[in-house]
Write a protein that holds these residues in place. Structure first.
Motif, PDB file in Angstrom:
ATOM      1  N   ILE A   1       0.869  -1.180   0.000  1.00 19.79           N
ATOM      2  CA  ILE A   1       0.000   0.000   0.000  1.00 19.79           C
ATOM      3  C   ILE A   1       0.905   1.230   0.000  1.00 19.79           C
ATOM      4  N   ILE A   2       0.653   2.138  -0.924  1.00 18.88           N
ATOM      5  CA  ILE A   2       1.487   3.332  -1.047  1.00 18.88           C
ATOM      6  C   ILE A   2       0.612   4.575  -1.145  1.00 18.88           C
ATOM      7  N   TYR A   3       1.244   5.733  -1.015  1.00 19.09           N
ATOM      8  CA  TYR A   3       0.556   6.993  -1.276  1.00 19.09           C
ATOM      9  C   TYR A   3       0.662   7.318  -2.757  1.00 19.09           C
ATOM     10  N   ASN A   4      -0.430   7.784  -3.354  1.00 18.50           N
ATOM     11  CA  ASN A   4      -0.338   8.276  -4.725  1.00 18.50           C
ATOM     12  C   ASN A   4       0.102   9.742  -4.702  1.00 18.50           C
ATOM     13  N   THR A   5       0.095  10.384  -5.844  1.00 20.57           N
ATOM     14  CA  THR A   5       0.586  11.768  -5.920  1.00 20.57           C
ATOM     15  C   THR A   5      -0.291  12.746  -5.153  1.00 20.57           C
ATOM     16  N   GLU A   6      -1.508  12.337  -4.840  1.00 24.24           N
ATOM     17  CA  GLU A   6      -2.411  13.183  -4.051  1.00 24.24           C
ATOM     18  C   GLU A   6      -2.384  12.811  -2.573  1.00 24.24           C
ATOM     19  N   ARG A   7      -1.398  11.982  -2.208  1.00 22.94           N
ATOM     20  CA  ARG A   7      -1.212  11.518  -0.817  1.00 22.94           C
ATOM     21  C   ARG A   7      -2.414  10.722  -0.313  1.00 22.94           C
ATOM     22  N   LEU A   8      -3.021   9.959  -1.214  1.00 17.38           N
ATOM     23  CA  LEU A   8      -4.108   9.064  -0.836  1.00 17.38           C
ATOM     24  C   LEU A   8      -3.590   7.629  -0.883  1.00 17.38           C
ATOM     25  N   PRO A   9      -3.947   6.789   0.082  1.00 18.69           N
ATOM     26  CA  PRO A   9      -3.488   5.400   0.073  1.00 18.69           C
ATOM     27  C   PRO A   9      -4.092   4.624  -1.096  1.00 18.69           C
ATOM     28  N   VAL A  10      -3.216   3.960  -1.872  1.00 20.34           N
ATOM     29  CA  VAL A  10      -3.669   3.127  -2.986  1.00 20.34           C
ATOM     30  C   VAL A  10      -2.996   1.764  -2.888  1.00 20.34           C
ATOM     31  N   PHE A  11      -3.663   0.750  -3.438  1.00 22.23           N
ATOM     32  CA  PHE A  11      -3.056  -0.574  -3.495  1.00 22.23           C
ATOM     33  C   PHE A  11      -1.938  -0.566  -4.534  1.00 22.23           C
TER      34      PHE A  11
ATOM     35  N   TRP B   1      -9.999 -10.910   2.647  1.00 24.92           N
ATOM     36  CA  TRP B   1      -9.083 -11.736   1.861  1.00 24.92           C
ATOM     37  C   TRP B   1      -7.633 -11.425   2.214  1.00 24.92           C
ATOM     38  N   ILE B   2      -7.329 -10.153   2.384  1.00 28.69           N
ATOM     39  CA  ILE B   2      -5.966  -9.771   2.748  1.00 28.69           C
ATOM     40  C   ILE B   2      -5.656 -10.198   4.181  1.00 28.69           C
ATOM     41  N   LEU B   3      -6.591  -9.991   5.089  1.00 29.19           N
ATOM     42  CA  LEU B   3      -6.350 -10.352   6.481  1.00 29.19           C
ATOM     43  C   LEU B   3      -6.138 -11.850   6.659  1.00 29.19           C
ATOM     44  N   GLN B   4      -6.770 -12.650   5.819  1.00 27.45           N
ATOM     45  CA  GLN B   4      -6.624 -14.097   5.930  1.00 27.45           C
ATOM     46  C   GLN B   4      -5.523 -14.644   5.025  1.00 27.45           C
ATOM     47  N   GLY B   5      -4.938 -13.775   4.208  1.00 26.98           N
ATOM     48  CA  GLY B   5      -3.973 -14.226   3.221  1.00 26.98           C
ATOM     49  C   GLY B   5      -2.536 -14.152   3.702  1.00 26.98           C
ATOM     50  N   ASP B   6      -1.630 -14.440   2.787  1.00 29.51           N
ATOM     51  CA  ASP B   6      -0.200 -14.502   3.092  1.00 29.51           C
ATOM     52  C   ASP B   6       0.429 -13.120   2.949  1.00 29.51           C
ATOM     53  N   PHE B   7       0.002 -12.212   3.816  1.00 31.06           N
ATOM     54  CA  PHE B   7       0.529 -10.844   3.845  1.00 31.06           C
ATOM     55  C   PHE B   7       1.149 -10.599   5.219  1.00 31.06           C
ATOM     56  N   SER B   8       2.078  -9.649   5.271  1.00 27.27           N
ATOM     57  CA  SER B   8       2.743  -9.370   6.543  1.00 27.27           C
ATOM     58  C   SER B   8       1.758  -8.786   7.553  1.00 27.27           C
ATOM     59  N   LEU B   9       2.057  -8.983   8.822  1.00 23.12           N
ATOM     60  CA  LEU B   9       1.226  -8.411   9.876  1.00 23.12           C
ATOM     61  C   LEU B   9       1.196  -6.896   9.780  1.00 23.12           C
ATOM     62  N   ASP B  10       2.316  -6.309   9.340  1.00 21.35           N
ATOM     63  CA  ASP B  10       2.365  -4.856   9.186  1.00 21.35           C
ATOM     64  C   ASP B  10       1.402  -4.390   8.106  1.00 21.35           C
ATOM     65  N   THR B  11       1.342  -5.118   6.987  1.00 20.32           N
ATOM     66  CA  THR B  11       0.404  -4.768   5.913  1.00 20.32           C
ATOM     67  C   THR B  11      -1.031  -4.840   6.413  1.00 20.32           C
ATOM     68  N   LYS B  12      -1.342  -5.897   7.143  1.00 22.15           N
ATOM     69  CA  LYS B  12      -2.698  -6.073   7.672  1.00 22.15           C
ATOM     70  C   LYS B  12      -3.038  -4.973   8.663  1.00 22.15           C
ATOM     71  N   ARG B  13      -2.063  -4.594   9.482  1.00 23.67           N
ATOM     72  CA  ARG B  13      -2.279  -3.531  10.465  1.00 23.67           C
ATOM     73  C   ARG B  13      -2.542  -2.198   9.774  1.00 23.67           C
TER      74      ARG B  13
END
Length: 266
Positions: free
Chosen positions: A210-220, A243-255
């Motif tokens: 998850i990153i910020y776009n040029t408008e500083r909005l969170p985007v996938f 799906w993300i919370l149950q998937g193979d993603f880092s705890l930081d990403t889920k948080r």
């Protein structure tokens, strides 16, 4: 100085909608063919990608949908490209990891086979990294003109990092930092906040999902919703959150995703 060539050498660069080798598309092609006799020829075309161009990509290379709507598609250019590349070896910057794979993928979508098995390839970026090391030891030698003894001892490495940082500030203070288009990102200052802003990326989670776009909005920054605003995706497809919370993603990403969903991301 001239390159010693047996075969023609095509030096190439591609501008694209992004860096996903499967889903992104070519926007601009530049081939320069160097011949063994010293002659050169150029193939340079802009390409209609037939898919939307993310704003963050356009801000890097300066190509927008309006610029390309009347340009030929890759499929329309593909046979001409194969003729230009026939019998040539290849060179480029980050050629092996990006340009050649996305070029091969594009030819396959056009139902043509661009064979690379018998071509020699020179990756200038790889050569750069081989000769100009990007290790802590190399940085210590470059900035401090000293050999780092005891490298990979955590305390020794930390001490060396302090010396490097101080030398970087001394060398670059008050110099502007620019992005690939030459836009000024900021100025090097002996100030932690300034250095933080310059050296940190637009990542929200450490994995860069998850990153910020040029408008500083969170985007996938991955998958089918890449480039889409997180809150809008979760509103239209609530199950994506689970799906993300149950998937193979880092705890930081889920948080971080949960913080965005709850409106508590600082």
């Amino acid at each position: 100085m001239h390159l010693q060539l047996t075969n023609p050498l095509v030096v190439l660069d591609l501008e694209t909608t992004g860096i996903d080798l499967i889903n992104d598309r070519i926007l601009e092609i530049a081939f320069i063919k160097l011949m063994p006799n010293g002659q050169r020829s150029t193939f340079h075309k802009r390409v209609n990608p037939e898919i939307p161009i993310p704003l963050e990509s356009s801000l890097i290379h300066g190509l927008y949908a309006e610029d390309l709507k009347d340009q030929p598609t890759f499929k329309q250019l593909a046979k001409e490209l194969l003729v230009f590349l026939k019998g040539s070896d290849l060179a480029g910057f980050n050629l092996i990891r990006f340009d050649v794979p996305i070029l091969v993928e594009s030819f396959l979508r056009a139902e043509l086979d661009f064979k690379i098995d018998n071509r020699k390839m020179i990756d200038v970026q790889r050569l750069f990294h081989l000769m100009e090391k990007r290790t802590l030891k190399a940085a210590y030698q470059f900035y401090c003109q000293k050999e780092l003894k005891g490298a990979h001892n955590a305390l020794v490495d930390s001490e060396a990092t302090i010396e490097i940082l101080l030398e970087q500030i001394k060398r670059y203070e008050n110099q502007n930092v620019t992005d690939p288009l030459g836009n000024i990102m900021g100025t090097i200052q002996n100030d932690v906040k300034t250095l933080h802003n310059l050296t940190n990326s637009n990542r929200i989670d450490l994995a860069g999902r998850i990153i910020y776009n040029t408008e500083r909005l969170p985007v996938f920054n991955f998958g089918k919703h890449k480039g889409k605003i997180v809150t809008e995706v979760l509103k239209l497809e609530p199950s994506y959150y689970n799906w993300i919370l149950q998937g193979d993603f880092s705890l930081d990403t889920k948080r971080r995703l949960t913080q965005i969903k709850m409106g508590t991301l600082v």
